[in-house]
Write an enzyme that holds these catalytic residues in place. Structure first.
Site, mmCIF file in Angstrom:
data_model
loop_
_atom_site.group_PDB
_atom_site.id
_atom_site.type_symbol
_atom_site.label_atom_id
_atom_site.label_comp_id
_atom_site.label_asym_id
_atom_site.label_seq_id
_atom_site.Cartn_x
_atom_site.Cartn_y
_atom_site.Cartn_z
ATOM 1 N N ASP A 130 39.239 8.379 58.688
ATOM 2 C CA ASP A 130 38.266 8.205 60.138
ATOM 3 C C ASP A 130 38.653 7.574 61.286
ATOM 4 O O ASP A 130 39.653 5.975 60.388
ATOM 5 C CB ASP A 130 37.217 8.689 60.272
ATOM 6 C CG ASP A 130 36.361 7.067 59.661
ATOM 7 O OD1 ASP A 130 36.376 6.349 60.349
ATOM 8 O OD2 ASP A 130 36.799 6.882 58.002
ATOM 9 N N GLU A 217 23.817 4.803 62.734
ATOM 10 C CA GLU A 217 23.818 3.736 62.109
ATOM 11 C C GLU A 217 23.298 2.563 62.666
ATOM 12 O O GLU A 217 22.978 2.598 64.131
ATOM 13 C CB GLU A 217 25.307 3.342 61.955
ATOM 14 C CG GLU A 217 26.794 3.364 62.603
ATOM 15 C CD GLU A 217 27.546 3.240 61.637
ATOM 16 O OE1 GLU A 217 27.848 2.051 61.185
ATOM 17 O OE2 GLU A 217 28.058 3.832 62.424
#
Length: 331
Positions: A130, A217
């Site tokens: 990623d 998150e």
């Protein structure tokens, strides 16, 4: 909306039995950088170059946000040009398969390798990465050769920030034959619907792309210090996930980290695929009882094609299971 010009265009195409089209452009204006990042990314001191623009015309809507300026009328002159196009010879070749059918063995290294015990990332056949603007200019062909069989690319965060490297990475990863999808970093001080709209505006709906990802998150670097209740978190996530699934026709993937998961996601969203960050132990120890599809096992990966470090991930399954999932999720 219909017009004589459009009717002429349709008649010209039918007479020739073939029409040519131009590839869709995905360029959009980017705005200034925000302070949102995934917790695994270390900010470099060097300035990262801005992503390039395709030069697509834009117009400003009532909210002051730029949008694509698309004509809804085809002129007679344009229809006449189409009528002069020589039709291509018919072909019986089958449509190309979804990119990523071939799995390349991973050759990544890790600046801080971890002993995961009996089951390690190396036991998994399908590896990927990623990325965001912090990886700078990526040589995607080299990255593919190192074993990047898929890539999640940072697209947006909040309701007003587009990663300046997203468009370039989106095109280049596809050109290298890497299945890729975009991810959105959720900002808890904005409404879920506005963030979903922002992601949809900037990430193309494209056959062969991986499902979109919602990155949730806690981030101590964020300008937003809110930590909503679990009930509010799940409500906001549901709104965002539903909007994206309706638009893209794909069930979004949920990315999260241990602390956020412990506070909010135990037992939640059982029907969504999860991508879990677990860089110090196997996910079964950090997220007991949670089924997962992707595992981010390192934030300190090293690879040809990238200067500096890169996040490393694996798919949970064999090469055959990867191909089946890819055909179903991105086909």
């Amino acid at each position: 909306m219909h017009s004589p010009a459009i009717a002429a265009l349709v008649f010209a195409c039918a007479a020739l039995a073939a029409c040519t089209t131009s590839p869709g452009l995905d360029a959009l204006n980017s705005v200034g950088p925000s302070q949102e990042t995934t917790s695994s990314i270390v900010r470099p001191a060097a300035v990262v170059p801005e992503g390039d623009s395709d030069g697509l015309a834009v117009e400003e809507n009532e909210a002051g946000v730029t949008a694509l300026a698309e004509p809804d009328v085809v002129t007679a002159e344009a229809a006449e040009k189409v009528a002069l196009i020589v039709p291509a010879k018919p072909t019986s070749r089958p449509a190309p398969p979804v990119a990523g059918g071939k799995v390349v063995r991973q050759r990544f290294r890790d600046a801080h390798p971890i002993n995961f015990g009996k089951v390690t990332p190396g036991d998994h056949a399908v590896h990927g990465v990623d990325v965001s603007r912090w990886q700078g200019d990526i040589n995607w062909a080299k990255l593919r050769g190192q074993g990047a069989n898929f890539a999640w690319i940072k697209a947006t965060d909040g309701g007003d920030h587009l990663d300046p490297m997203f468009k370039k990475n989106w095109r280049a990863a596809k050109a290298a034959g890497i299945p890729r999808g975009g991810y959105h970093f959720f900002y808890w001080c904005r409404s879920a619907s506005s963030q979903a709209d922002w992601f949809i505006r900037n990430v193309p709906k494209e056959k062969g792309a991986l499902p979109p990802v919602l990155d949730v998150e806690w981030n101590h670097l964020s300008a937003c210090k809110k930590r909503p209740s679990r009930e509010t978190v799940l409500e906001k996530m549901q709104v965002f996930l539903d909007r994206l699934e309706k638009h893209y026709g794909q069930r979004p993937v949920i990315y999260t980290a241990p602390d956020f998961y412990a506070d909010n996601l135990k037992g939640a969203f059982p029907n969504h695929p999860f991508w879990l960050r677990s860089v110090a132990a196997h996910p079964s120890k950090v997220y007991p009882g949670r089924k997962w599809l992707f595992w981010q096992y390192s934030g300190s990966g090293l690879s040809h094609g990238v200067d500096g470090r890169i996040d490393l991930n694996v798919f949970r399954g064999s090469t055959g299971e990867w191909r089946k999932w890819l055909a179903r999720a991105a086909g």
